[in-house]
Design a protein around this motif. Structure first.
Motif, PDB file in Angstrom:
ATOM      1  N   PHE A 208       0.826  -1.308   0.007  1.00 47.89           N
ATOM      2  CA  PHE A 208       0.041   0.292  -0.051  1.00 47.89           C
ATOM      3  C   PHE A 208       0.844   1.285  -0.165  1.00 47.89           C
ATOM      4  CE2 PHE A 208      -2.560  -3.387   2.202  1.00 47.89           C
ATOM      5  CZ  PHE A 208      -3.581  -3.072   1.284  1.00 47.89           C
ATOM      6  N   PHE A 209       1.988   0.815   0.895  1.00 44.65           N
ATOM      7  CA  PHE A 209       3.245   1.962   0.882  1.00 44.65           C
ATOM      8  C   PHE A 209       3.091   2.598  -0.250  1.00 44.65           C
ATOM      9  CE2 PHE A 209       7.089   4.241   1.091  1.00 44.65           C
ATOM     10  CZ  PHE A 209       7.056   5.277   1.880  1.00 44.65           C
ATOM     11  N   ALA A 210       4.198   1.644  -1.211  1.00 47.86           N
ATOM     12  CA  ALA A 210       4.379   1.811  -2.423  1.00 47.86           C
ATOM     13  C   ALA A 210       3.743   2.203  -3.994  1.00 47.86           C
ATOM     14  CB  ALA A 210       4.875   0.409  -3.331  1.00 47.86           C
ATOM     15  N   LEU A 211       2.121   2.277  -3.682  1.00 49.53           N
ATOM     16  CA  LEU A 211       1.178   2.401  -4.798  1.00 49.53           C
ATOM     17  C   LEU A 211       1.174   3.485  -4.284  1.00 49.53           C
ATOM     18  CD1 LEU A 211      -1.034  -1.158  -4.542  1.00 49.53           C
ATOM     19  CD2 LEU A 211       0.982   0.083  -6.326  1.00 49.53           C
ATOM     20  N   ASN A 212       1.351   4.288  -3.258  1.00 49.44           N
ATOM     21  CA  ASN A 212       0.980   5.703  -2.708  1.00 49.44           C
ATOM     22  C   ASN A 212       2.166   6.451  -2.163  1.00 49.44           C
ATOM     23  OD1 ASN A 212      -1.861   5.120  -2.772  1.00 49.44           O
ATOM     24  ND2 ASN A 212      -1.397   3.901  -1.596  1.00 49.44           N
ATOM     25  N   LEU A 213       3.801   5.846  -2.878  1.00 51.44           N
ATOM     26  CA  LEU A 213       4.445   6.720  -2.244  1.00 51.44           C
ATOM     27  C   LEU A 213       4.239   8.052  -2.910  1.00 51.44           C
ATOM     28  CD1 LEU A 213       7.838   6.303  -1.259  1.00 51.44           C
ATOM     29  CD2 LEU A 213       8.130   5.712  -3.757  1.00 51.44           C
ATOM     30  N   GLU A 214       4.742   8.831  -2.017  1.00 53.81           N
ATOM     31  CA  GLU A 214       5.272  10.520  -1.613  1.00 53.81           C
ATOM     32  C   GLU A 214       6.193  11.167  -0.986  1.00 53.81           C
ATOM     33  OE1 GLU A 214       1.130  11.310  -1.301  1.00 53.81           O
ATOM     34  OE2 GLU A 214       1.629  11.670   0.599  1.00 53.81           O
ATOM     35  N   PRO A 215       6.405  12.278  -1.113  1.00 52.96           N
ATOM     36  CA  PRO A 215       7.348  12.622  -0.466  1.00 52.96           C
ATOM     37  C   PRO A 215       7.205  13.097   0.958  1.00 52.96           C
ATOM     38  CG  PRO A 215       7.314  14.059  -2.564  1.00 52.96           C
ATOM     39  CD  PRO A 215       6.043  12.970  -2.362  1.00 52.96           C
ATOM     40  N   ILE A 216       7.425  12.907   2.059  1.00 52.72           N
ATOM     41  CA  ILE A 216       6.766  13.772   3.012  1.00 52.72           C
ATOM     42  C   ILE A 216       7.588  14.772   3.750  1.00 52.72           C
ATOM     43  CG2 ILE A 216       6.797  12.384   5.920  1.00 52.72           C
ATOM     44  CD1 ILE A 216       8.091   9.423   4.681  1.00 52.72           C
ATOM     45  N   PRO A 217       6.623  15.497   4.182  1.00 45.91           N
ATOM     46  CA  PRO A 217       7.393  17.205   4.217  1.00 45.91           C
ATOM     47  C   PRO A 217       8.610  16.776   6.036  1.00 45.91           C
ATOM     48  CG  PRO A 217       4.939  16.799   4.568  1.00 45.91           C
ATOM     49  CD  PRO A 217       5.044  15.323   4.662  1.00 45.91           C
ATOM     50  N   ALA A 218       8.950  17.786   6.259  1.00 42.16           N
ATOM     51  CA  ALA A 218       9.913  17.834   7.228  1.00 42.16           C
ATOM     52  C   ALA A 218       8.890  17.910   8.385  1.00 42.16           C
ATOM     53  CB  ALA A 218      10.811  18.468   7.043  1.00 42.16           C
ATOM     54  N   SER A 219       8.125  18.776   8.364  1.00 41.40           N
ATOM     55  CA  SER A 219       6.777  18.555   9.378  1.00 41.40           C
ATOM     56  C   SER A 219       6.374  17.439  10.295  1.00 41.40           C
ATOM     57  CB  SER A 219       5.588  20.043   9.187  1.00 41.40           C
ATOM     58  OG  SER A 219       5.508  19.666   7.930  1.00 41.40           O
ATOM     59  N   ALA A 220       6.368  16.689   9.617  1.00 39.88           N
ATOM     60  CA  ALA A 220       5.664  15.231   9.760  1.00 39.88           C
ATOM     61  C   ALA A 220       6.358  14.627  10.371  1.00 39.88           C
ATOM     62  CB  ALA A 220       4.605  14.599   8.451  1.00 39.88           C
ATOM     63  N   LEU A 221       7.418  14.604  10.240  1.00 44.41           N
ATOM     64  CA  LEU A 221       8.336  13.300  10.607  1.00 44.41           C
ATOM     65  C   LEU A 221       8.827  13.327  12.044  1.00 44.41           C
ATOM     66  CD1 LEU A 221      11.481  14.172   8.807  1.00 44.41           C
ATOM     67  CD2 LEU A 221       9.907  12.269   8.645  1.00 44.41           C
ATOM     68  N   PRO A 222       8.428  14.556  13.369  1.00 43.53           N
ATOM     69  CA  PRO A 222       7.951  14.514  15.087  1.00 43.53           C
ATOM     70  C   PRO A 222       6.741  13.907  14.849  1.00 43.53           C
ATOM     71  CG  PRO A 222       9.067  16.585  13.811  1.00 43.53           C
ATOM     72  CD  PRO A 222       8.277  15.779  13.120  1.00 43.53           C
ATOM     73  N   TRP A 223       5.872  13.916  14.735  1.00 47.35           N
ATOM     74  CA  TRP A 223       4.729  13.270  14.649  1.00 47.35           C
ATOM     75  C   TRP A 223       4.240  11.976  14.516  1.00 47.35           C
ATOM     76  CZ3 TRP A 223       1.503  16.191  17.160  1.00 47.35           C
ATOM     77  CH2 TRP A 223       0.878  17.164  17.639  1.00 47.35           C
ATOM     78  N   LEU A 224       5.353  11.610  13.037  1.00 45.27           N
ATOM     79  CA  LEU A 224       5.913  10.055  12.409  1.00 45.27           C
ATOM     80  C   LEU A 224       6.347   9.274  13.602  1.00 45.27           C
ATOM     81  CD1 LEU A 224       6.600  10.515   9.172  1.00 45.27           C
ATOM     82  CD2 LEU A 224       3.705   8.781  10.101  1.00 45.27           C
ATOM     83  N   LEU A 225       7.566   9.963  14.063  1.00 45.95           N
ATOM     84  CA  LEU A 225       7.834   9.106  15.481  1.00 45.95           C
ATOM     85  C   LEU A 225       7.443   8.974  16.867  1.00 45.95           C
ATOM     86  CD1 LEU A 225      10.974   8.361  16.141  1.00 45.95           C
ATOM     87  CD2 LEU A 225      11.331  10.712  16.963  1.00 45.95           C
ATOM     88  N   TYR A 226       6.529   9.969  17.096  1.00 42.79           N
ATOM     89  CA  TYR A 226       5.577   9.848  17.925  1.00 42.79           C
ATOM     90  C   TYR A 226       5.110   8.339  18.589  1.00 42.79           C
ATOM     91  CZ  TYR A 226       2.273  11.244  21.470  1.00 42.79           C
ATOM     92  OH  TYR A 226       1.729  10.410  23.152  1.00 42.79           O
ATOM     93  N   VAL A 227       4.396   8.662  17.225  1.00 43.67           N
ATOM     94  CA  VAL A 227       2.576   7.221  16.776  1.00 43.67           C
ATOM     95  C   VAL A 227       4.225   6.182  16.924  1.00 43.67           C
ATOM     96  CG1 VAL A 227       1.832   6.627  14.835  1.00 43.67           C
ATOM     97  CG2 VAL A 227       2.242   8.341  15.590  1.00 43.67           C
ATOM     98  N   GLY A 228       5.597   6.159  16.632  1.00 42.08           N
ATOM     99  CA  GLY A 228       5.602   4.717  16.286  1.00 42.08           C
ATOM    100  C   GLY A 228       6.232   4.693  17.601  1.00 42.08           C
ATOM    101  N   VAL A 229       7.013   5.521  18.462  1.00 42.83           N
ATOM    102  CA  VAL A 229       6.957   5.085  19.986  1.00 42.83           C
ATOM    103  C   VAL A 229       6.440   5.045  20.963  1.00 42.83           C
ATOM    104  CG1 VAL A 229       8.711   6.171  21.130  1.00 42.83           C
ATOM    105  CG2 VAL A 229       9.467   6.572  19.071  1.00 42.83           C
ATOM    106  N   VAL A 230       5.274   5.272  20.271  1.00 43.04           N
ATOM    107  CA  VAL A 230       3.913   5.526  21.285  1.00 43.04           C
ATOM    108  C   VAL A 230       3.149   4.376  21.720  1.00 43.04           C
ATOM    109  CG1 VAL A 230       2.129   6.632  22.379  1.00 43.04           C
ATOM    110  CG2 VAL A 230       4.108   7.745  22.257  1.00 43.04           C
ATOM    111  N   MET A 231       3.061   3.610  20.042  1.00 42.05           N
ATOM    112  CA  MET A 231       2.815   2.882  19.651  1.00 42.05           C
ATOM    113  C   MET A 231       2.979   1.498  20.662  1.00 42.05           C
ATOM    114  SD  MET A 231      -0.532   3.277  19.492  1.00 42.05           S
ATOM    115  CE  MET A 231      -0.467   1.405  18.457  1.00 42.05           C
ATOM    116  N   TYR A 232       5.319   2.016  20.546  1.00 43.62           N
ATOM    117  CA  TYR A 232       5.834   0.483  20.901  1.00 43.62           C
ATOM    118  C   TYR A 232       5.629   0.538  22.290  1.00 43.62           C
ATOM    119  CZ  TYR A 232       9.519  -1.989  21.866  1.00 43.62           C
ATOM    120  OH  TYR A 232      10.300  -3.187  21.761  1.00 43.62           O
ATOM    121  N   ILE A 233       5.333   1.029  23.481  1.00 42.58           N
ATOM    122  CA  ILE A 233       4.892   1.137  24.217  1.00 42.58           C
ATOM    123  C   ILE A 233       3.618   0.544  24.307  1.00 42.58           C
ATOM    124  CG2 ILE A 233       4.876   2.759  26.269  1.00 42.58           C
ATOM    125  CD1 ILE A 233       6.659   4.795  25.491  1.00 42.58           C
ATOM    126  N   THR A 234       2.679   1.203  23.972  1.00 46.30           N
ATOM    127  CA  THR A 234       1.437   0.704  23.999  1.00 46.30           C
ATOM    128  C   THR A 234       1.238  -0.660  23.995  1.00 46.30           C
ATOM    129  OG1 THR A 234       0.854   3.290  23.541  1.00 46.30           O
ATOM    130  CG2 THR A 234      -1.159   1.479  23.533  1.00 46.30           C
TER     131      THR A 234
END
Length: 256
Positions: A208-234
């Motif tokens: 799904f990611f490969a089919l919808n590949l697009e540039p990731i804005p720098a402003s989204a990176l901290p939020w993506l990091l938060y989602v990944g780390v907190v979900m790991y703890i969760t």
């Protein structure tokens, strides 16, 4: 968080009542952390594609569990329950994908409410999974619960909205994941469950990611990091909770 997990290991030898109380507490903590991730996900849907959010979530989780895998070696990954791991991985990933997709097209509260139909669907999943009947004492609450879902969906002569159904399917995926987690927790250690879950989910979302590949804005990176780390703890807390409390009892904590 680490203190809570250490506590979980210590109380493992205490009375069943202590385990039950700890399981419920961990379930409520899971819901709180998951809610912050949902809010971050809603913010991210305006910046990146849904598949990017889900991929980042599981990629970060996979990278965080990888050191355990390297330390323990291949023997720690040997399992006699590959099918259960596959069901849990696909259903869990599908749950998040459809949840983020639904919240992109409807208010966060509505999407979350329909996703939280999972506790109502757990007895039905158990019915299919174990082929055991639903206790008569639970029939009336289930009827009331499904009546509530009908009120939320507000069906008309034209049917039910597409995105309502997508959000509702997220609840079904979560229900299957809950039952699958409880089943695996009977015999499998938490780290092995998480490793297979993250691995299978990552493979599932990659196309799904490969089919919808697009540039990731720098402003989204901290939020993506938060989602990944907190979900790991969760996920760690979530899996531990299911080793203490049956899925049919723990599931309603999601309403917190």
């Amino acid at each position: 968080m680490l203190c809570i997990l250490k506590q979980a290991n210590i109380i493992n030898t205490h009375t069943p009542h202590s385990k039950f109380a700890l399981g419920i507490a961990l379930g409520i903590l899971t819901v709180f952390l998951g809610s912050t991730v949902a809010a971050a996900g809603k913010h991210l849907t305006a910046q990146v594609h849904i598949s990017t959010i889900v991929l980042a979530q599981y990629l970060i989780c996979f990278l965080l569990v990888l050191p355990w895998c390297l330390r323990q070696g291949r023997r720690a990954l040997i399992t006699q329950r590959p099918l259960q791991h596959a069901i849990r991985g696909v259903s869990g990933c599908a749950c998040f994908y459809t949840y983020y997709l639904a919240m992109q097209h409807m208010p966060l509260v509505n999407a979350t409410l329909l996703r939280n139909t999972a506790p109502l669907l757990v007895p039905l999943v158990i019915l299919v999974w174990y082929r055991t009947g639903i206790p008569s004492a639970r029939l009336l609450p289930l009827i009331i619960g499904f009546s509530g879902i009908t009120l939320v969906l507000r069906p008309t002569l034209d049917g039910v909205g597409l995105w309502d159904l997508v959000a509702l399917s997220s609840g079904l995926g979560l229900a299957v994941s809950m039952v699958g987690t409880r089943e695996l927790a009977r015999t499998e250690p938490e780290s092995r469950i998480l490793f297979y879950y993250f691995s299978i989910s990552l493979l599932f979302v990659l196309p799904f990611f490969a089919l919808n590949l697009e540039p990731i804005p720098a402003s989204a990176l901290p939020w993506l990091l938060y989602v990944g780390v907190v979900m790991y703890i969760t996920f760690i807390i979530y899996t531990k909770a299911f080793s203490y409390v049956p899925s049919s009892i723990l599931a309603p904590t999601s309403y917190f």
